[in-house]
Design an enzyme around this catalytic site. Sequence first.
Site, PDB file in Angstrom:
ATOM      1  N   SER A 182       0.800  -1.221   0.000  1.00  0.00           N
ATOM      2  CA  SER A 182       0.000   0.000   0.000  1.00  0.00           C
ATOM      3  C   SER A 182       0.833   1.270   0.000  1.00  0.00           C
ATOM      4  O   SER A 182       1.899   1.325   0.633  1.00  0.00           O
ATOM      5  CB  SER A 182      -0.912   0.009   1.243  1.00  0.00           C
ATOM      6  OG  SER A 182      -1.769  -1.100   1.263  1.00  0.00           O
ATOM      7  N   HIS A 202      -7.463  -0.140   6.264  1.00  0.00           N
ATOM      8  CA  HIS A 202      -7.040  -1.526   6.460  1.00  0.00           C
ATOM      9  C   HIS A 202      -7.090  -1.946   7.928  1.00  0.00           C
ATOM     10  O   HIS A 202      -7.504  -3.069   8.239  1.00  0.00           O
ATOM     11  CB  HIS A 202      -5.642  -1.736   5.881  1.00  0.00           C
ATOM     12  CG  HIS A 202      -5.599  -1.720   4.386  1.00  0.00           C
ATOM     13  ND1 HIS A 202      -6.236  -2.664   3.620  1.00  0.00           N
ATOM     14  CD2 HIS A 202      -5.009  -0.852   3.513  1.00  0.00           C
ATOM     15  CE1 HIS A 202      -6.045  -2.398   2.339  1.00  0.00           C
ATOM     16  NE2 HIS A 202      -5.309  -1.303   2.242  1.00  0.00           N
TER      17      HIS A 202
END
Length: 468
Positions: free
Chosen positions: A315, A392
């Site tokens: 990410s 997340h």
Amino acid sequence: MAAISFLGDLLQSISDRGRGLIAFGRDDPAKASVAEVVKLAEDLISRRGEASGVALARIILDRYDSFGRDDRHDFLRRVALEFGADHAAVASAIAAYGKAPSRAALGRLHEAAEPRSQELIRRLNLARDGTIALVRMREDLFALRDATRKADKPDAALAEAVDSLDADFEHLFASWFNRGFLVLRRIDWTTPAHILEKIIRYEAVHAISGWDDLRRRIEPPDRRCFAFFHPALLDEPLIFVEVALTAGIAAAIAPILAHERQHTATREATTAIFYSISNCQKGLAGITFGNFLIKQVVEDLCREMPALKTFVTLSPVPGFRTWLDRERRADAPQGLTREDVETLRLLDQPDWHADKAKAEAVKKALLPAAAYYFLRAKTPRGKPVDPVARFHLGNGARLERLNFLGDVSPKGLSQGYGLMVNYLYDLAAIEKNHETYANLGTVSASLTVNRELRQNLPPARSVALAEA
């Protein structure tokens, strides 16, 4: 698909018939002014006939679509200010409930308190393609909201009304786009071209340069792409995720996106790396799709390839550079020692990352700062500063690894000085991680990340964030 098409044709037939039931006098609705369209909206929510309502909804949406930006904003401004709840009816319902509290009385109070704009949105949705038109309308509302906030002379009443209208859209969209209506589809080279074009256009993390680049991402056996669709938006993906199947956790994006790379045999893949998640519809901001998408994809991949054991993201860190630059300039920097501040002056030099000695020096100061950014830096609400981290961690993932120079593209350097991170989705710990994060604000992180955090640093201060 055939059933949905039949329903659409049926709605169109109802709309066509309904037009004959609407009297417009000598005025042409295709030339109606903003004020006249607002009157049509008033008429729409007062009608009881289904056929005429469908037809009128389509007329309003067609005329709105023909407006320029200023007229669209004017229409939305009027709806925000004029389509609120009936305050007299609310007061009467409150009084009635106070005299004789009951579930029925509470229901009447709830009905009275609902803004008329919600009923307008519901009825506009009756028109064929009404849902996508309303999603686009909310995009216009975002622009109006931003303009209202940035006005030289802010209008507090208008700002409040616009926020309330946006809450109406979000409330209804949350129901219309709940998980039960979403359809997961794999995107591959046999997917219709008009959908593949949208995948290219909507990619928000790592830009797709063209058809060849797209093919490299979705055709090889060690690559996957999945998207959520909604029955009312058949050819419009809502969100999609790109997945690389590998033999281990990747620390950098370049090898995954490389034109020439060694493919991983499906039987050798042990790890699924979610390296790009893109929301496609700006008008659906605030509606949760990503957590459902990741969990559904994990389930599907487990069924397809039982050998997969590790599910992890690669990410970006979109807010890190802004935060770090602010702390470097601060009189009392958070997460940095004075020595770190001096070392990180190297970041101001062009191509610092290409110089091995400079990069190594930066790494020793930047990784501890990054650990502080994720583990200590908070918003006023006690959540992590980084938006991707909030997503997340809220899904139950664990912050697994900090990857120095994981993305040295211009975008990666401008967002986070090249930093990327891995979030691990440990299927056995997702629920526990989610609960501790949601209830206590605890950031689940690996020992490796925790070890990067410098000791004896001053207490963290909250960081105010600009609203998206």
